[in-house]
Write an enzyme that holds these catalytic residues in place. Structure first.
Site, PDB file in Angstrom:
ATOM      1  N   LYS A  52       1.077  -1.426   0.153  1.00 19.03           N
ATOM      2  CA  LYS A  52       0.100   0.146   0.093  1.00 19.03           C
ATOM      3  C   LYS A  52       0.953   1.316  -0.126  1.00 19.03           C
ATOM      4  O   LYS A  52       0.704   2.222  -0.361  1.00 19.03           O
ATOM      5  CB  LYS A  52      -0.437   0.003   1.039  1.00 19.03           C
ATOM      6  N   GLN A  96      -4.960  -1.918   9.405  1.00 17.47           N
ATOM      7  CA  GLN A  96      -4.570  -3.675   8.795  1.00 17.47           C
ATOM      8  C   GLN A  96      -5.245  -4.161   9.598  1.00 17.47           C
ATOM      9  O   GLN A  96      -4.931  -4.220  10.857  1.00 17.47           O
ATOM     10  CB  GLN A  96      -3.443  -3.034   8.514  1.00 17.47           C
ATOM     11  N   ASP A 119     -11.004   2.437   3.804  1.00 21.42           N
ATOM     12  CA  ASP A 119     -11.368   1.316   3.462  1.00 21.42           C
ATOM     13  C   ASP A 119     -13.496   0.430   2.944  1.00 21.42           C
ATOM     14  O   ASP A 119     -13.622  -0.758   2.396  1.00 21.42           O
ATOM     15  CB  ASP A 119     -11.129  -0.086   4.974  1.00 21.42           C
TER      16      ASP A 119
END
Ligand code: NDP
Length: 279
Positions: A52, A96, A119
């Site tokens: 990322k 994460q 997200d």
């Protein structure tokens, strides 16, 4: 002969488009910033976080890395999210997953401001998707819609079957296909005769989490097959939920693993970061 849907090429194209948008934003004095929080040192998570960061650097998005100790308290993590929610210079916040067992993932997801929820996991983002309002969409299913559209595959009016009903893939996938006017069926572990249902699909999305489970017996001749699964086989090679060699001769288009859905997830995360500024 089936068409191979090239996720690597399509994601590269999206990244180039985003690069241009980011430099236009910069020219207008706006910077795109993503905060990435990792708790602990899970090896797979470190790889994802690294990828990322690399994608951010390539596109021109500034990334702030927060690498917290495994034993970080939930309170401290929530306090960091609160601080980032309030920072004007941070557009997107990503935590994460999975988190260590002592931290409640739902609480953490809900702590992220929906305005920065790149997200797309916050209940408000999911609710907005459900009732057709603007909001961030979970990256993997959003990437699959892009794969279909950019490969010239029409979704409207098609029989779409999704295998799997997880919150991050199956459910948002079904909602997105519905938004694109597909006729959608969602299947799961309690579905009675899975083959009978999947054989109706013009577009079959497989997110079952079982290596090579889907063989040609599940596929209608000429169907489009999207394989979300990622596994390592006995030879340590990547494979999907679909038995690619077996299905290839009967379908009209298929995503390979690797190089299909996988690269799209990060591209769509980058897209959400840029969108968070454009909004
Ligand atoms: P989950 O394990 O959360 O969900 C699996 C789903 O499959 C569940 O809804 C389950 O049903 C259903 N299922 C399990 N067994 C059967 C069966 N025999 N018949 C029908 N349905 C069944 O997985 P995820 O959705 O998180 O991920 C799916 C796959 O996609 C995994 O391989 C994962 O690694 C991969 N993945 C890939 C990503 C990428 O970027 N390419 C991103 C995210 C995931 P029930 O609800 O009844 O238990």
């Amino acid at each position: 002969m089936a068409k191979i849907i090239d996720g690597k090429a399509i994601s590269a194209q999206i990244k180039e488009e985003l690069k241009e948008k980011v430099s236009a934003l910069k020219a207008d004095g706006m910077e795109v910033t993503l905060a990435v929080i990792q708790v602990g040192k899970d090896a797979a998570s470190s790889v994802y976080v690294g990828n990322k960061k690399k994608a951010c650097a390539y596109i021109g998005i500034r990334s702030l890395a927060y690498e917290l100790e495994e034993d970080t308290s939930q309170e401290d993590l929530l306090a960091l999210i609160e601080e980032l929610n309030g920072r004007e210079d941070v557009n997107g916040i990503l935590v994460q997953l999975p988190l260590p067992g002592h931290i409640d993932e739902d609480k953490v997801i809900q702590a992220i401001s929906p305005r920065k929820d790149v997200d797309g996991f916050h209940p408000q983002s999911v609710g907005a998707l459900c009732i057709g309002q603007p909001g961030f969409v979970s990256c993997t299913p959003a990437g699959i819609i892009q794969l279909l559209k950019r490969s010239g595959i029409e979704i409207g009016g098609k029989e779409c079957v999704v295998i799997g009903r997880s919150n991050i893939v199956g459910k948002p996938m079904a909602l997105l296909l519905l938004r694109e006017n597909g006729t959608v069926t969602v299947t799961h572990s309690r579905t009675k005769d899975l083959r009978e249902v999947t054989k109706r699909a013009d577009i079959l999305i497989v997110a079952v989490g079982k290596p090579k489970m889907i063989t040609k017996d599940y596929i209608k001749e000429g169907a489009v097959v999207i394989d979300v699964g990622i596994h390592r086989n006995e030879e340590n090679k990547l494979c999907g939920d679909v038995d690619y060699e077996d299905v290839f001769p009967v379908c009209s288009a298929i995503t390979p693993v690797p190089g299909g859905v996988g690269p799209m997830t990060i591209a769509m995360l980058m897209n959400n970061c840029v969108e968070s500024v454009e909004r």
